[in-house]
Design an enzyme around this catalytic site. Structure first.
Site, short mmCIF file in Angstrom:
data_model
loop_
_atom_site.label_atom_id
_atom_site.label_comp_id
_atom_site.label_asym_id
_atom_site.label_seq_id
_atom_site.Cartn_x
_atom_site.Cartn_y
_atom_site.Cartn_z
N LYS A 203 61.36 40.11 27.97
CA LYS A 203 60.30 40.75 27.21
C LYS A 203 59.43 41.57 28.17
O LYS A 203 58.75 41.01 29.01
CB LYS A 203 59.42 39.73 26.49
N SER A 256 49.46 37.09 34.73
CA SER A 256 48.19 36.49 35.12
C SER A 256 48.32 34.98 35.30
O SER A 256 49.15 34.32 34.66
CB SER A 256 47.13 36.79 34.06
N GLU A 277 55.27 33.87 39.02
CA GLU A 277 54.72 34.76 40.05
C GLU A 277 53.41 35.28 39.49
O GLU A 277 53.40 36.06 38.54
CB GLU A 277 55.72 35.89 40.34
N CYS A 311 49.78 42.73 42.26
CA CYS A 311 49.44 41.31 42.43
C CYS A 311 49.16 40.97 43.88
O CYS A 311 48.33 40.11 44.17
CB CYS A 311 50.55 40.43 41.87
N GLU A 408 40.74 38.02 40.87
CA GLU A 408 41.60 39.19 40.93
C GLU A 408 40.98 40.29 40.07
O GLU A 408 40.73 40.07 38.88
CB GLU A 408 42.97 38.79 40.37
P1 NAI Z 1 49.23 38.86 31.06
O1 NAI Z 1 49.53 37.76 31.98
O2 NAI Z 1 48.57 38.55 29.77
O3 NAI Z 1 50.61 39.61 30.66
C1 NAI Z 1 51.79 39.55 31.39
C2 NAI Z 1 52.96 39.39 30.42
O4 NAI Z 1 52.86 38.14 29.74
C3 NAI Z 1 53.03 40.43 29.31
O5 NAI Z 1 54.38 40.73 29.07
C4 NAI Z 1 52.43 39.71 28.12
O6 NAI Z 1 52.86 40.20 26.88
C5 NAI Z 1 52.94 38.31 28.34
N1 NAI Z 1 52.14 37.26 27.71
C6 NAI Z 1 50.82 37.25 27.40
N2 NAI Z 1 50.47 36.08 26.87
C7 NAI Z 1 51.59 35.32 26.83
C8 NAI Z 1 51.85 33.98 26.42
N3 NAI Z 1 50.91 33.20 25.93
N4 NAI Z 1 53.10 33.51 26.55
C9 NAI Z 1 54.07 34.27 27.08
N5 NAI Z 1 53.87 35.54 27.48
C10 NAI Z 1 52.65 36.06 27.38
O7 NAI Z 1 48.45 39.95 31.81
P2 NAI Z 1 47.50 41.08 31.18
O8 NAI Z 1 46.68 40.54 30.06
O9 NAI Z 1 48.33 42.22 30.88
O10 NAI Z 1 46.52 41.34 32.39
C11 NAI Z 1 45.40 40.49 32.57
C12 NAI Z 1 45.14 40.28 34.03
O11 NAI Z 1 46.24 39.58 34.57
C13 NAI Z 1 45.04 41.52 34.86
O12 NAI Z 1 43.77 42.01 34.89
C14 NAI Z 1 45.44 41.00 36.20
O13 NAI Z 1 44.33 40.42 36.83
C15 NAI Z 1 46.45 39.95 35.90
N6 NAI Z 1 47.84 40.41 36.02
C16 NAI Z 1 48.51 40.02 37.11
C17 NAI Z 1 49.79 40.46 37.30
C18 NAI Z 1 50.55 40.05 38.50
O14 NAI Z 1 51.58 40.62 38.76
N7 NAI Z 1 50.10 39.07 39.22
C19 NAI Z 1 50.45 41.35 36.38
C20 NAI Z 1 49.66 41.67 35.21
C21 NAI Z 1 48.40 41.21 35.09
#
Ligand code: NAI
Length: 807
Positions: A203, A256, A277, A311, A408
């Site tokens: 996804k 996140s 990760e 990240c 972050e």
């Molecule tokens: P997120 O962690 O919500 O999204 C990442 C992925 O997880 C997306 O594909 C999303 O649809 C999916 N997702 C969201 N909730 C889920 C759940 N309950 N179960 C399974 N999958 C789920 O990240 P978001 O909201 O896009 O960004 C929020 C913050 O997260 C950012 O400001 C940043 O600080 C951090 N982030 C960190 C990343 C990294 O690579 N370490 C990447 C993206 C965001």
């Protein structure tokens, strides 16, 4: 004379021209990508079982260009029913995919790599318009790394049997990726999964689904068997459905920390394997002897690449006090030269922020930083009139405990702090809950490597930053998650020992004692007198339990064998503290650790008969003798491993080496099985010790009296105080305290199924790594099941230290 003057004037005017020279617009032509979108009528279904399937609930959402706000395409919103269809397709495809010869699987991965190169420009443009990142980055960094990832992994199928004997694929893998490196994260997930014989449901993030859909088309183009790769688009709820789907054997997530935590909780009651990760707050450490100009260039990459939405972004600048002022001046002047603008312009340094919600998050955090006392500086950069942009930002005078130093931000915001000594630098570097990456800048290799060794992070870049390669593992320590992507350790995330799936489940949850794989005899001898006073063993000393209570230990026929102390929360807390203070063990050389383990074997062998006679009361005489002698063998085995479980040196395609070091996890909590009270316990404690960890051990609840024999062996073997601590009591109760304790870095639970689930769900607090038998019965007498690399891999985490060479 006159001529000289004239040429000087000309030279000056050229120099002046350079200073005033403006960049003209240099837009990348998006035509091919737009045609591709039009070819799909700018409306995308899910890619399931090799074909496009409209969403079963008929819902779509928009994917927009963050640099303009314009809609790019409609994309299907995945429902649980769509996930179900995809998971079934992946399950059905497993036998076909695994029946192919390794060479044929290799050919598919190779074909994908070639196709990615063929479509590289289209993919780069799609990535840029969907995500907002500069085309220079998607063209020169993301897409080449994607191709490299598939090439590298195309090499693995044919080597697996020789390099990972006895391992097999996990099965159906559910993968969830973020929006910051959409296609690259897809490659990091799909390439190792396919190379190891798994099938996939992936996804993509809701903000950036397009390149994953273009990848789906590549799967069709190379005629990948239907169902091997399935792409279901949608938001967090789609991800949640994937995580919870019973047909998924393993979940791999990047995103996140908050969502990572919720996924850990959601998978706790299942046998799904999990790799996470997550976020980071990576330090960028500059010492006074560093090449400051190079460090500034590194910093541009470190924090302003992809608008800081990385990240492993070097978001915390730690400067040695003596050079802080001059470094800040250099950074400001470099920041003033950064160009922010439409990401398709090839001369742009920083593009757009991915979505309004992310832009707002950055603004809020920067405001909070200022409110908490930071000084904010932004260059007078010209900002585009429309679209989602945030200027490069420097926050100085940041307090190490403030929000912007701890959380972050995921934006182009650098938080700067100073330090005086290398020790202070390390302390500051480690002063967050994260541990993903770090950059260390010093011309002294001794200082750089000394600091690199002490920073708790999965990747350390020496005099460089943001280096990635498919051969080098990437992933975090602590709350940055667990598991690695890339390299051999990345493959292990998609493999498991073949015997494990066939090991019987302890279905009635009794955690009963099975017959060993060697001959067994059940006759018992007279148990020794019952008045032995067994104690806890904490910080190298025998200790009475805080509760002041003990509990009866009975033999197979209900006869009283003795009493064991009833440990409680306080005893566990003391034991964890002792383990955390036993850092001498981690610093002991591998050779000395091996010597101490051999000494332990010697001391157990001296007591062999008396230990066996006591153990006989619980397991029968013949078996007890076998168990003690197997235990001595096992100690020898891990004494051997202690100085042989080495890391590796990788040769990425750059003038660098990456030193992959197997590092201990820290303090490991161990819940021991009831089967084989001595051998089972040692089979878990020994790999943990051999790798340099300290342990807090909860021995078998049915026969805890073994601790008395063990601490005598430990006491006489030069094992440093606190390296092993033994707390007897009720397993479920002590497990809870261990799992919830933030001082415990990892939890090994080899008990019944419900304890395995509890270990996972209770340990979400600090996201400790959990390793369990999933309630399966392990034959501890069988070395294939009971010892070796599988345990050592779980007792260590790999740190990759990148070191450049040459001028
Ligand atoms: P997120 O962690 O919500 O999204 C990442 C992925 O997880 C997306 O594909 C999303 O649809 C999916 N997702 C969201 N909730 C889920 C759940 N309950 N179960 C399974 N999958 C789920 O990240 P978001 O909201 O896009 O960004 C929020 C913050 O997260 C950012 O400001 C940043 O600080 C951090 N982030 C960190 C990343 C990294 O690579 N370490 C990447 C993206 C965001």
């Amino acid at each position: 004379m006159g001529q000289e003057k004239e040429s000087e004037t000309t030279r000056m005017s050229i120099a002046e021209k350079f200073l005033t020279m403006e960049y003209g617009p240099a837009p990348e032509d998006p035509k091919e990508a737009l045609l591709w979108l039009d070819h799909h009528q700018r409306r995308f279904a899910h890619f399931i079982d090799g074909a496009w399937h409209p969403p079963l609930e008929g819902r779509f959402f928009d994917s927009t260009d963050p640099s303009t706000g314009d809609k790019i395409a409609s994309v299907a919103q995945g429902s649980p029913a769509d996930i179900d269809a995809a998971a079934k397709a992946a399950r059905n495809a497993l036998p076909t995919w695994q029946a192919l010869t390794p060479h044929v699987r290799a050919r598919y991965l190779y074909a994908i790599a070639r196709a990615i190169q063929r479509h590289s420009r289209r993919l780069a443009v799609l990535e840029t318009i969907d995500n907002g990142k500069p085309i220079r980055e998607s063209r020169d960094i993301d897409i080449p790394l994607v191709a490299r990832h598939f090439y590298y992994h195309a090499g693995w199928p044919q080597l697996l049997e020789a390099e990972f004997p006895g391992y097999t694929a996990c099965g159906v893998v559910g993968q969830i990726i973020p929006w910051n490196f959409p296609l690259l994260m897809l490659a990091w997930k799909i390439a190792p999964a396919l190379a190891t014989g798994n099938t996939v449901v992936l996804k993509p993030a809701e903000f950036t689904p397009l390149t994953a859909l273009a990848f789906a088309e590549i799967c069709q183009e190379v005629a990948l068997p239907a169902g091997v790769v399935n792409i279901v688009t949608g938001d967090g709820s789609t991800g949640e459905a994937l995580v919870k789907h019973p047909g998924v054997d393993k979940v791999a997530f990047t995103g996140s920390t908050e969502v990572g935590r919720s996924i850990r909780a959601a998978t706790a009651q299942s046998h799904k394997r999990l790799s996470l990760e997550l976020g980071g707050k990576s330090p960028f450490v500059v010492f006074e002897d560093a090449d400051l100009d190079s460090a500034v260039e590194g910093l541009v990459d470190g924090i302003w690449l992809n608008q800081g939405q990385v990240c492993c972004a070097g978001s915390r600048l730690l400067m040695q006090e003596s050079i802080a002022e001059i470094l800040i001046d250099k950074i400001r002047s470099r920041m003033s030269a950064l160009r922010v603008g439409p990401p398709l312009d090839k001369n742009i340094d920083m593009g757009a922020i991915v979505a309004p919600v992310q832009l707002q998050r950055i603004r809020t955090l920067v405001d909070q930083g200022i409110a908490e006392g930071a000084t904010c500086w932004q260059p007078p950069t010209q900002m585009p009139g429309r679209g989602l942009y945030f200027p490069p930002t420097l926050l100085s005078n940041v307090h190490p405990a403030s929000t912007v130093a701890q959380q972050e931000i995921f934006g182009p915001v650098l938080a700067a702090m100073t330090f005086r000594t290398p020790a202070e630098a390390v302390e500051l570097a480690n002063n967050t809950v994260y541990g993903l990456a770090a950059s260390v800048w010093s011309e002294s290799i001794n200082v750089a490597l000394q600091v690199a060794a002490q920073i708790k992070a999965g990747v350390i870049w020496v005099n460089c930053t943001n280096q990635f390669d498919a051969a080098c593992g990437f992933g975090g320590y602590r709350e940055s998650g667990y598991g690695r992507e890339g390299g051999r350790e990345g493959l292990l995330e998609y493999l498991q020992p073949s015997w494990f799936n066939h090991a019987p489940c302890d279905s009635n949850q009794t955690d009963s004692v099975p017959a060993p794989s060697i001959g067994t005899a059940t006759e018992t001898i007279q148990p020794p007198a019952i008045d032995r006073t067994v104690k806890l063993y904490i910080a190298g000393k025998q200790a009475r339990p805080d509760s002041g209570y003990s509990f009866e230990v009975r033999g197979p026929r209900g006869e009283l064998l003795g009493e064991a102390p009833l440990g409680n929360r306080k005893d566990i807390r003391n034991a964890v503290e002792a383990a955390r203070q036993a850092s001498a063990w981690a610093k002991t050389t591998a050779h000395s650790r091996a010597q101490i383990l051999y000494y332990m074997a010697e001391n157990l062998s001296l007591r062999q008969s008396e230990v066996a006679l006591r153990l006989a009361a619980a397991v029968g005489e013949a078996r007890a003798f076998q168990e003690v002698s197997a235990s001595i063998e096992r100690i020898f085995s891990y004494a051997a491993w202690a100085d042989k479980f080495d890391g590796a040196v990788h040769h990425p395609p750059a003038r660098m080496i990456a030193i992959a070091m197997n590092e201990p996890l820290g303090t490991v909590g161990i819940i021991c099985p009831n089967q084989s009270p001595l051998l089972g316990l040692l089979s878990l404690v020994l790999p943990v010790l051999a790798a340099g960890n300290a342990a807090v051990v909860i021995p078998s609840e049915t026969y805890p009296l073994i601790v008395a024999d063990l601490y005598q062996v430990f006491d006489t073997s030069d094992l440093p105080a606190g390296a092993v601590n033994l707390v007897t009591g009720h397993t479920a109760e002590l497990l809870r305290t261990l799992a919830e304790h933030d001082g415990v870095d990892a939890l090994w639970c080899f008990s019944n199924e419900s304890n395995a689930a509890a270990a996972k769900s209770l340990s979400v607090g600090n996201l400790k790594q959990v390793f369990t038998n999933e309630g399966r019965v392990i034959d501890w007498f069988n070395p294939t099941q009971g010892e070796g690399r599988w345990f050592l891999q779980h007792a260590t985490q790999v740190k990759n230290i990148w070191v450049p060479y040459g001028e």
